[in-house]
Design an enzyme around this catalytic site. Structure first.
Site, PDB file in Angstrom:
ATOM      1  N   GLU A   1      35.589  50.673  14.678  1.00  0.00           N
ATOM      2  CA  GLU A   1      35.765  52.049  15.188  1.00  0.00           C
ATOM      3  C   GLU A   1      35.271  52.144  16.623  1.00  0.00           C
ATOM      4  O   GLU A   1      35.841  52.872  17.438  1.00  0.00           O
ATOM      5  CB  GLU A   1      35.027  53.037  14.269  1.00  0.00           C
ATOM      6  CG  GLU A   1      35.773  53.218  12.950  1.00  0.00           C
ATOM      7  CD  GLU A   1      34.888  53.531  11.758  1.00  0.00           C
ATOM      8  OE1 GLU A   1      33.726  53.947  11.938  1.00  0.00           O
ATOM      9  OE2 GLU A   1      35.373  53.371  10.616  1.00  0.00           O
TER      10      GLU A   1
ATOM     11  N   ASN B   1      26.271  52.062   6.293  1.00  0.00           N
ATOM     12  CA  ASN B   1      26.663  52.601   7.597  1.00  0.00           C
ATOM     13  C   ASN B   1      27.101  54.051   7.393  1.00  0.00           C
ATOM     14  O   ASN B   1      28.182  54.305   6.873  1.00  0.00           O
ATOM     15  CB  ASN B   1      27.813  51.735   8.150  1.00  0.00           C
ATOM     16  CG  ASN B   1      28.421  52.299   9.418  1.00  0.00           C
ATOM     17  OD1 ASN B   1      27.871  53.216  10.041  1.00  0.00           O
ATOM     18  ND2 ASN B   1      29.562  51.751   9.807  1.00  0.00           N
TER      19      ASN B   1
ATOM     20  N   SER C   1      35.659  49.445   2.080  1.00  0.00           N
ATOM     21  CA  SER C   1      35.822  50.061   0.764  1.00  0.00           C
ATOM     22  C   SER C   1      35.008  49.385  -0.345  1.00  0.00           C
ATOM     23  O   SER C   1      35.481  49.273  -1.470  1.00  0.00           O
ATOM     24  CB  SER C   1      37.309  50.137   0.386  1.00  0.00           C
ATOM     25  OG  SER C   1      37.999  50.956   1.323  1.00  0.00           O
TER      26      SER C   1
ATOM     27  N   LYS D   1      27.933  56.184   9.564  1.00  0.00           N
ATOM     28  CA  LYS D   1      28.890  56.657  10.589  1.00  0.00           C
ATOM     29  C   LYS D   1      28.456  58.037  11.095  1.00  0.00           C
ATOM     30  O   LYS D   1      27.266  58.340  11.079  1.00  0.00           O
ATOM     31  CB  LYS D   1      30.317  56.662  10.027  1.00  0.00           C
ATOM     32  CG  LYS D   1      30.659  55.314   9.390  1.00  0.00           C
ATOM     33  CD  LYS D   1      32.112  55.093   9.171  1.00  0.00           C
ATOM     34  CE  LYS D   1      32.316  53.713   8.567  1.00  0.00           C
ATOM     35  NZ  LYS D   1      33.712  53.392   8.345  1.00  0.00           N
TER      36      LYS D   1
ATOM     37  N   HIS E   1      31.570  47.340  15.783  1.00  0.00           N
ATOM     38  CA  HIS E   1      32.318  47.923  14.660  1.00  0.00           C
ATOM     39  C   HIS E   1      33.732  48.251  15.131  1.00  0.00           C
ATOM     40  O   HIS E   1      33.935  48.662  16.274  1.00  0.00           O
ATOM     41  CB  HIS E   1      31.614  49.186  14.155  1.00  0.00           C
ATOM     42  CG  HIS E   1      32.168  49.668  12.857  1.00  0.00           C
ATOM     43  ND1 HIS E   1      33.353  50.362  12.788  1.00  0.00           N
ATOM     44  CD2 HIS E   1      31.734  49.517  11.583  1.00  0.00           C
ATOM     45  CE1 HIS E   1      33.617  50.618  11.518  1.00  0.00           C
ATOM     46  NE2 HIS E   1      32.649  50.127  10.758  1.00  0.00           N
TER      47      HIS E   1
ATOM     48  N   GLY F   1      37.583  52.434   4.827  1.00  0.00           N
ATOM     49  CA  GLY F   1      37.798  53.848   4.517  1.00  0.00           C
ATOM     50  C   GLY F   1      39.139  54.146   3.857  1.00  0.00           C
ATOM     51  O   GLY F   1      39.543  55.296   3.785  1.00  0.00           O
TER      52      GLY F   1
ATOM     53  N   GLU G   1      34.914  42.779   8.347  1.00  0.00           N
ATOM     54  CA  GLU G   1      35.497  44.024   7.855  1.00  0.00           C
ATOM     55  C   GLU G   1      36.964  44.114   8.255  1.00  0.00           C
ATOM     56  O   GLU G   1      37.287  44.518   9.374  1.00  0.00           O
ATOM     57  CB  GLU G   1      34.758  45.225   8.462  1.00  0.00           C
ATOM     58  CG  GLU G   1      33.285  45.270   8.145  1.00  0.00           C
ATOM     59  CD  GLU G   1      32.742  46.692   8.298  1.00  0.00           C
ATOM     60  OE1 GLU G   1      32.196  47.195   7.318  1.00  0.00           O
ATOM     61  OE2 GLU G   1      32.875  47.285   9.380  1.00  0.00           O
TER      62      GLU G   1
END
Ligand code: PGA
Length: 258
Positions: free
Chosen positions: A104, A10, A220, A12, A102, A180, A174
């Site tokens: 985010e 991904n 991560s 992003k 996701h 991250g 996730e």
């Protein structure tokens, strides 16, 4: 039941077209030496503006080792939805997978479970594969709400899908606190949550769907963590953010999943 592993990158909101093209080419040349049948399903999800260049690089190569995904879509087919991109348009751009839900997108763009479900339906009816993300915040984990929260995200995402549709889908677990941050979720704990997700799929759909659906871990993931993650009974692969932006680390993660 042997499920084919999936390693999905991904990107992003990163990479200009030339940078994207370079990354795709480097990933492909890194994977060239491996027997295609032994590789996991390798998927990359570039930013929208890199899809054309990425698709061109992948088709020019013709090696079929890497597939294309989008990071988001809208569930309506076309019309007055300024700024949105439909599933049909992404299919036309060469995508075979679309990431939805996701954290985010949920956090910054107010994507809800209901939207995730509508997107999953639109993706599956166009013959594409949804990569449905779920995960808990640190507060939810500390309050012992992880399982309840994730089970509810999954039930809502899969609402009214047929067993066949669920079987084709991919879920990515996730934990938000691991995205991250460099903090990976312990592999045994990730496996526990993922087998709980599989039980939820069995309840929401049926045993065939639960056996077939691929469930990935994300947060991560690094070349150093992938082997232990893949050694777990229920983890079928990884959704990789940061480490997918460099061909070297992404290829090492793919290797680690073989
Ligand atoms: P990360 O991102 O690997 O950089 O933690 C994973 C993701 O958000 O998909």
């Amino acid at each position: 039941m042997k499920r084919r592993p999936v390693i999905a990158g991904n990107w992003k909101m990163n990479k200009l077209q030339d940078e994207g093209k370079e990354l795709v080419n480097n990933v492909m040349s890194g994977l060239k030496e491996y027997d295609k049948d032994k590789l996991p399903e390798v998927v990359i999800a570039p930013v929208f503006t890199c899809l054309y260049a990425a698709n061109k690089a992948l088709t020019d190569c013709g090696c079929g080792r890497v597939k294309l995904a989008a990071q988001n879509c809208y569930y309506e087919k076309s019309g007055a939805y300024t700024g949105e991109v439909s599933v049909e348009m992404l299919k036309d751009a060469g995508c075979e997978y679309i990431i939805i839900g996701h954290s985010e997108r949920r956090q910054y763009f107010a994507e809800t479970d209901e939207m995730v479900n509508k997107k999953a339906k639109a993706i599956l009816s166009a013959g594409l594969i949804p990569i449905i993300c779920c995960g808990e915040t640190l507060e939810q984990r500390e309050a012992n709400e992880t399982d309840r929260h994730i089970a509810s995200q999954i039930k809502n995402a899969l609402k009214d899908l047929t067993s066949e549709e669920v079987s084709k889908s991919i879920i990515a677990y996730e934990p938000i606190w691991a995205i991250g941050t460099g903090k990976t979720c312990d592999a045994v704990e990730a496996n526990r949550v993922i087998s709980m997700i599989r039980d939820t799929v069995r309840e929401a759909s049926d045993a065939t769907a639960a056996d077939n659906i691929r469930i990935l871990y994300g947060g991560s993931v690094k070349p150093e963590t992938i082997k232990e993650q893949m050694a777990q009974s229920d983890i079928d692969g990884a959704l990789v953010g940061g480490a997918s932006l460099k061909a070297e680390s992404f290829v090492q993660i793919v290797e680690g999943a073989m």
